[in-house]
Design an enzyme around this catalytic site. Structure first.
Site, PDB file in Angstrom:
ATOM      1  N   CYS A 245      40.933  40.044  30.474  1.00 44.47           N
ATOM      2  CA  CYS A 245      39.912  40.567  31.599  1.00 44.47           C
ATOM      3  C   CYS A 245      39.225  39.401  32.280  1.00 44.47           C
ATOM      4  CB  CYS A 245      38.695  41.445  30.692  1.00 44.47           C
ATOM      5  SG  CYS A 245      37.694  40.515  29.707  1.00 44.47           S
TER       6      CYS A 245
ATOM      7  N   CYS B 156      36.051  38.092  30.836  1.00 42.05           N
ATOM      8  CA  CYS B 156      36.120  37.069  29.496  1.00 42.05           C
ATOM      9  C   CYS B 156      36.763  35.777  30.035  1.00 42.05           C
ATOM     10  CB  CYS B 156      37.502  37.653  28.887  1.00 42.05           C
ATOM     11  SG  CYS B 156      36.972  39.267  27.962  1.00 42.05           S
TER      12      CYS B 156
ATOM     13  N   ASP C 178      63.194  43.602  51.018  1.00 48.92           N
ATOM     14  CA  ASP C 178      64.263  42.607  50.827  1.00 48.92           C
ATOM     15  C   ASP C 178      65.516  43.347  51.254  1.00 48.92           C
ATOM     16  OD1 ASP C 178      65.618  40.488  50.160  1.00 48.92           O
ATOM     17  OD2 ASP C 178      66.239  41.243  48.625  1.00 48.92           O
TER      18      ASP C 178
END
Length: 689
Positions: A12, A15, A390
């Site tokens: 996270c 954190c 692509d």
């Protein structure tokens, strides 16, 4: 001294910020740079791995040297998964006991409390520390809500909320770990050692020890370890991993080659031109990591709202309990009212409003063969204004197919094809396989020879037949018709077929478009997508020919990976949110930098598949319009759910004024809003392809 590390269990952004702050506070640290998306840490200072892991002990963050591979922990063995599973078991047991006895039964309360502690002790610890510091975020909001639910005896409701929160945390960690595997895949693409010739002696070295100017020997079937130029030898090199070209490129002395590409035919002597950290593949890794860092999860509305919502609910609850209590002296009534406000403030419906819609939509998409790696990607897909594709393996099939057969006088097209397939029968080249697969019973053949960079020759029914480039046919003394050249200019690979005496004909091979591509482009434009763009490393003539067949007008060809990344950023500046659809390693930086990266599943490389935010699992491009429709509907439902969740709470809070708010009304408002948002979200199940 600056060192780089890889991190595990970094799940996270908050954190990550705390971990970086802890490291900065350590002595002898000059600078710290933490890339959350790539899970990469750069530290300038004298510090050990043990000290770094101590700084991240609050979230069990593990630290490894950059070159060392972190051990893979299966999803079902991860700490968060185990804790969430135990929390679910305790919750189910508590519900069973509460139905048999009562919700206030000591055993039921114990099971619910156990479920909350196992599934939410990290959240509670953070939330309580935030309360002490008067910092209000989502975890603070959750902690207050659970405490409030426990105070008034709503243990079952509190346990359910904790379990839902644990699920969302677990899924976030899983999604981030999967995305980061792309870096590992890219790092493994180029060999770690190279065979180098120094002073007439062949030695095998780590790529870090190879110097610019060294001569590297690469045998057929080996991967090229370093960027360089061909000094001696000729070969075909499959460089799809770098340039996206579906057909191997012929390499002659003086031509450039890239680390991570496959040498298919002849032996090559390559003069190294870049150090290992500067190779093209190293740049791709760097671009992917930087793009992932730029794409850190955006702050959700509920998280932002919680900063104001949580303290407001706490203040209102205290005021409702204290002020009227002082005025009337009826403390019992108004403390009860204050507790009821805490129940109304319990963010069950608000917390569920977004995840329930996202989980339902992701589940629906999975059943339809679309893997969506997180709610942020689902939401972003609903906002896209332009789609970049692509070419090779995305709009086209990604492998060569027979396109045209031309015959000269005295031969039919069928005979030319059969002669060509007979001569190519022993060849392993992809172009040869495209031809031989069309002829089940070729003529008898012997004396096969492969002429590197030119083609092949063989005795077919006793006649020496050559199949190869148009230039080779001219070298043999034959005038190549303009019709052959025109086919080549249209983007097809044309091979002349000739004997020692005459020109027999030619066969053309091309990367065929997917049959569904034109309809997909038309469908996207019909949905209001403002621009559809083709980005490819292929030749401009080939790209233009494909684009004209499928209805794409904006074509950008001859692009290297960094060019595709630049193109995506230009498109984002012009249109806003942009999706990129690709399948190769060379697409990885563009997939990571785009607002939404969409990978073709079956044909895609692991790096592209794991770097992308969405994967079309069965290579089914027709799922793209469905995914955009689903995402747009999900966005609308999330907005409706937030309005429902907050609206019912506001109505319930207004009942405080006449003193009508009771615990039953508060519970009804909270649970009613929760049920309403869940039922609204379930409408997403009905959306089909």
């Amino acid at each position: 001294m600056q060192k780089t590390y890889r991190l595990e269990n970094l799940s996270c952004t908050s954190c990550a910020a705390k971990f970086e702050k802890n490291i900065r506070a350590m002595p002898n640290i000059k600078d710290v740079s933490l890339n959350f998306g790539a899970s990469k840490l750069m530290v300038d200072g004298n510090v050990s791995i043990e000290e770094l892991e101590k700084a991240g002990a609050f979230d069990h963050i593990r630290v490894y040297p950059e070159k060392e591979k972190a051990p893979h922990v299966p999803f079902y063995k991860r700490r968060q998964t185990i804790e969430t599973a135990i929390s679910l078991v305790l919750l189910v047991l508590g519900i069973m006991v509460s139905f048999q006895a009562a919700e206030t039964d000591p055993l039921a309360v114990g099971l619910f409390a156990g479920s909350m502690l196992v599934g939410g002790y990290h959240m509670f610890w953070t939330g309580l520390k935030n309360l002490v510091k008067f910092t209000f975020d989502m975890k603070t909001l959750m902690t207050i809500a659970i405490i409030g639910a426990a105070i008034i005896g709503e243990w079952r409701e509190g346990a359910v909320v904790v379990f839902l929160f644990a699920i969302s945390e677990m899924l976030e960690a899983f999604s981030m770990n999967k995305a980061r595997q792309s870096i590992r895949g890219l790092m493994d693409l180029a060999p770690a050692r190279a065979l180098v010739q120094r002073d007439g002696v062949l030695i095998e070295l780590d790529t870090e020890d190879v110097r610019i100017g060294d001569t590297m020997i690469v045998k057929p079937g080996q991967k090229i370890a370093m960027d360089g130029t061909v000094a001696r030898g000729e070969s075909s090199v499959n460089q799809a991993a770098i340039t996206g070209e579906s057909i191997p490129a012929a390499k002659h002395p003086g031509d450039e080659v890239f680390a991570g590409t496959m040498n298919e035919e002849g032996a090559l002597e390559i003069m190294v031109t870049k150090r290992v950290e500067d190779t093209t593949i190293a740049k791709i890794i760097h671009l992917v990591e930087e793009a992932q860092a730029e794409k850190a999860p955006s702050q959700q509305f509920v998280d932002k709202f919680a900063k104001y919502y949580t303290p407001a609910i706490i203040v209102i609850a205290f005021l409702v309990a204290l002020v009227p209590g002082f005025v009337t002296g009826n403390w019992e009534l108004w403390i009860y009212q204050g507790l009821a406000v805490l129940v109304v403030g319990c963010p069950c419906a608000l917390v569920v409003s977004t995840p329930v819609a996202i989980v339902t939509a992701i589940g629906n998409a999975a059943r339809q063969g679309v893997l969506i790696k997180g709610g942020i990607h689902l939401e972003e897909t609903g906002r896209i204004k332009a789609v970049a594709f692509d070419k090779t393996g995305t709009l086209t099939k990604g492998f060569p197919e027979l396109a045209d057969v031309l015959s000269e006088a005295g031969y039919t097209k069928k005979e030319v094809l059969k002669i060509t397939a007979s001569a190519e029968a022993m060849s392993q080249h992809p172009l040869a396989r495209a031809i031989t697969s069309q002829v089940p019973e070729p003529y008898s053949m012997k004396g096969f020879k492969s002429v590197t960079g030119k083609g092949v020759s063989a005795l077919v029914n006793g006649v020496r037949v050559s199949v190869g480039s148009l230039d080779w046919a001219e070298e043999a003394g034959f005038a190549v018709p303009d019709e052959y050249r025109k086919l080549q200019e249209s983007g097809k690979s044309v091979m002349a077929v000739f004997s020692e005496m005459e020109l027999i004909g030619a066969v053309a091979v091309a990367d065929a478009i997917r049959s569904e591509s034109p309809a997909i482009i038309e469908s996207l434009k019909g949905m209001g997508i403002e621009e559809v763009i083709m980005l490819t490393g292929d030749h401009p003539a080939t790209a233009a020919a494909i684009a004209s067949q499928i209805g794409v007008t904006d074509v950008r060809a001859g692009l290297m990976p960094e060019d595709k990344l630049s193109a995506i950023k230009e498109l984002q500046a012009e249109y806003g949110p942009v999706a990129m659809v690709g399948d190769g390693v060379n697409d990885a930086p563009a997939l990571a930098a785009s607002s939404v990266g969409i990978a073709m599943g079956g044909a895609g490389t692991d790096a592209a598949l794991e770097t992308a935010d969405i994967a079309l699992m069965a290579d089914d491009l027709e799922k793209l319009p469905y995914t955009i429709r689903l995402s747009r509907k999900t966005l609308r439902i999330i907005k409706e759910n937030i309005i429902f969740a907050l609206g019912l709470k506001i109505i319930a809070l207004l009942l405080i004024i006449p003193g009508w708010l009771t615990l039953w009304i508060a519970i009804f408002a909270d649970m009613g809003a929760t049920l309403l948002v869940i039922l609204n979200a379930l409408r997403l199940v009905k959306i089909q392809k």
